[in-house]
Design a protein around this motif. Structure first.
Motif, mmCIF file in Angstrom:
data_model
loop_
_atom_site.group_PDB
_atom_site.id
_atom_site.type_symbol
_atom_site.label_atom_id
_atom_site.label_comp_id
_atom_site.label_asym_id
_atom_site.label_seq_id
_atom_site.Cartn_x
_atom_site.Cartn_y
_atom_site.Cartn_z
ATOM 1 N N UNK A 51 5.867 65.766 -0.894
ATOM 2 C CA UNK A 51 5.200 64.466 -0.966
ATOM 3 C C UNK A 51 6.231 63.362 -1.137
ATOM 4 N N UNK A 52 6.122 62.346 -0.308
ATOM 5 C CA UNK A 52 7.018 61.185 -0.378
ATOM 6 C C UNK A 52 6.182 59.959 -0.716
ATOM 7 N N UNK A 53 6.510 59.291 -1.791
ATOM 8 C CA UNK A 53 5.801 58.076 -2.175
ATOM 9 C C UNK A 53 6.713 56.871 -1.994
ATOM 10 N N UNK A 54 6.215 55.860 -1.296
ATOM 11 C CA UNK A 54 6.924 54.595 -1.146
ATOM 12 C C UNK A 54 6.146 53.539 -1.928
ATOM 13 N N UNK A 55 6.723 53.038 -3.001
ATOM 14 C CA UNK A 55 6.056 52.017 -3.814
ATOM 15 C C UNK A 55 6.183 50.669 -3.112
ATOM 16 N N UNK A 56 5.074 50.087 -2.750
ATOM 17 C CA UNK A 56 5.097 48.757 -2.138
ATOM 18 C C UNK A 56 5.142 47.691 -3.219
ATOM 19 N N UNK A 57 4.317 47.847 -4.225
ATOM 20 C CA UNK A 57 4.334 46.948 -5.382
ATOM 21 C C UNK A 57 5.018 47.651 -6.549
ATOM 22 N N UNK A 58 5.413 46.884 -7.556
ATOM 23 C CA UNK A 58 5.925 47.498 -8.784
ATOM 24 C C UNK A 58 4.852 48.425 -9.347
ATOM 25 N N UNK A 64 5.696 57.393 -13.754
ATOM 26 C CA UNK A 64 6.735 57.022 -12.794
ATOM 27 C C UNK A 64 6.684 55.498 -12.649
ATOM 28 N N UNK A 65 7.415 54.817 -13.528
ATOM 29 C CA UNK A 65 7.453 53.352 -13.539
ATOM 30 C C UNK A 65 8.643 52.905 -12.706
ATOM 31 N N UNK A 66 8.373 52.279 -11.558
ATOM 32 C CA UNK A 66 9.443 51.907 -10.626
ATOM 33 C C UNK A 66 9.149 50.547 -10.010
ATOM 34 N N UNK A 67 10.176 49.964 -9.425
ATOM 35 C CA UNK A 67 10.049 48.697 -8.717
ATOM 36 C C UNK A 67 9.532 48.928 -7.299
ATOM 37 N N UNK A 68 8.901 47.913 -6.738
ATOM 38 C CA UNK A 68 8.472 47.999 -5.360
ATOM 39 C C UNK A 68 9.656 48.270 -4.452
ATOM 40 N N UNK A 69 9.465 49.132 -3.461
ATOM 41 C CA UNK A 69 10.550 49.514 -2.573
ATOM 42 C C UNK A 69 11.178 50.841 -2.931
ATOM 43 N N UNK A 123 -4.764 46.341 -14.693
ATOM 44 C CA UNK A 123 -4.137 45.036 -14.477
ATOM 45 C C UNK A 123 -5.065 44.179 -13.604
ATOM 46 N N UNK A 124 -4.789 42.884 -13.499
ATOM 47 C CA UNK A 124 -5.638 42.024 -12.663
ATOM 48 C C UNK A 124 -5.243 42.034 -11.191
ATOM 49 N N UNK A 125 -4.264 42.858 -10.822
ATOM 50 C CA UNK A 125 -3.757 42.857 -9.451
ATOM 51 C C UNK A 125 -3.852 44.251 -8.824
ATOM 52 N N UNK A 126 -3.958 44.332 -7.493
ATOM 53 C CA UNK A 126 -3.965 45.633 -6.815
ATOM 54 C C UNK A 126 -2.583 46.263 -6.840
ATOM 55 N N UNK A 127 -2.555 47.571 -6.669
ATOM 56 C CA UNK A 127 -1.276 48.303 -6.608
ATOM 57 C C UNK A 127 -1.300 49.166 -5.365
ATOM 58 N N UNK A 128 -0.273 49.018 -4.508
ATOM 59 C CA UNK A 128 -0.228 49.727 -3.234
ATOM 60 C C UNK A 128 0.966 50.664 -3.161
#
Length: 217
Positions: free
Chosen positions: A127-134, A188-193, A211-216
């Motif tokens: 499995x490969x995860x690419x964090x778009x948002x933080x 897994x707390x990481x920055x976007x990207x 949170x009040x924002x979406x996470x992608x």
């Protein structure tokens, strides 16, 4: 894939928005105004409404130049080097966890990915995860259990229920709650990207996005 989320709406703030709209539409005449500027929630009233929101997209990589370059070139080479053998993209999905969106129940990926083609299909998954948002604890980041997990050494899973939740007890590879509660899931707390890679037998889950924002990702 869509999910129905419940959102609490402030009646006081809705009245102010309605009044503001009325003021603009009737600026040529005198309009009554709400002079109460107290936005504190203590004396407010709330109503809960349900909204159907998009939470997952699949089969988009071949149709988008940027994602094609990333997945078919860079990530394919990266994972092949990590695994020591040629790897190809089997399935992609874009998870969009809205504010208030639910998390994923604890599970393993390999058992569910083998279902479609059975023994005639691929058996080894990464499995490969690419964090778009933080990714943070508040927005329901990925959570994994570290360990040398393999097909011969993995946690117990349950047989999926025919009418069960495909992201819960209806999923092949779902981990029983009594087993999951004893595992040490790490955030897994990481920055976007950031790109994170883990084997198909690694237990993982995520929590609700508070949170009040979406996470992608």
């Amino acid at each position: 894939t869509y999910e129905t989320i419940r959102v609490a709406k402030s009646k006081k703030r809705q009245r102010k928005r309605d009044q503001a709209a009325d003021d603009i539409g009737n600026e040529a005449k005198e309009s009554p105004r709400d002079t109460n500027n107290d936005d504190s929630p203590g004396d407010d009233e709330y109503e809960v409404e349900e909204r159907r929101v998009l939470t997952r997209l699949e089969n988009f990589v071949p149709h988008h130049e940027g994602w094609s370059d990333l997945c078919f070139d860079y990530l394919t080479k990266l994972v092949s080097v990590l695994c020591g053998e040629p790897m190809v993209l089997y399935k992609e999905k874009l998870n969009i966890k809205p504010a208030g969106g639910s998390g994923f129940a604890p599970h393993l990926d390999s058992p569910s990915l083998r279902v479609a083609l059975g023994s005639d299909g691929p058996q080894h998954f990464v499995t490969v995860m690419v964090a778009i948002d933080d990714m943070t604890v508040r927005n329901g980041c990925l959570r994994v259990v570290k360990g040398p997990y393999t097909e011969e050494n993995h946690v117990e899973v349950i047989l999926p229920k025919e009418d069960g939740n495909p992201d819960g007890d209806g999923r092949a590879g779902a981990i029983p709650e009594e087993i999951a509660s004893k595992l040490e899931f790490e955030d897994v707390v990481v920055k976007g990207g950031t790109v994170a890679v883990f084997g198909g037998w690694v237990p993982h889950r995520s929590a609700v996005n508070i949170s009040p924002f979406p996470r992608r990702a």
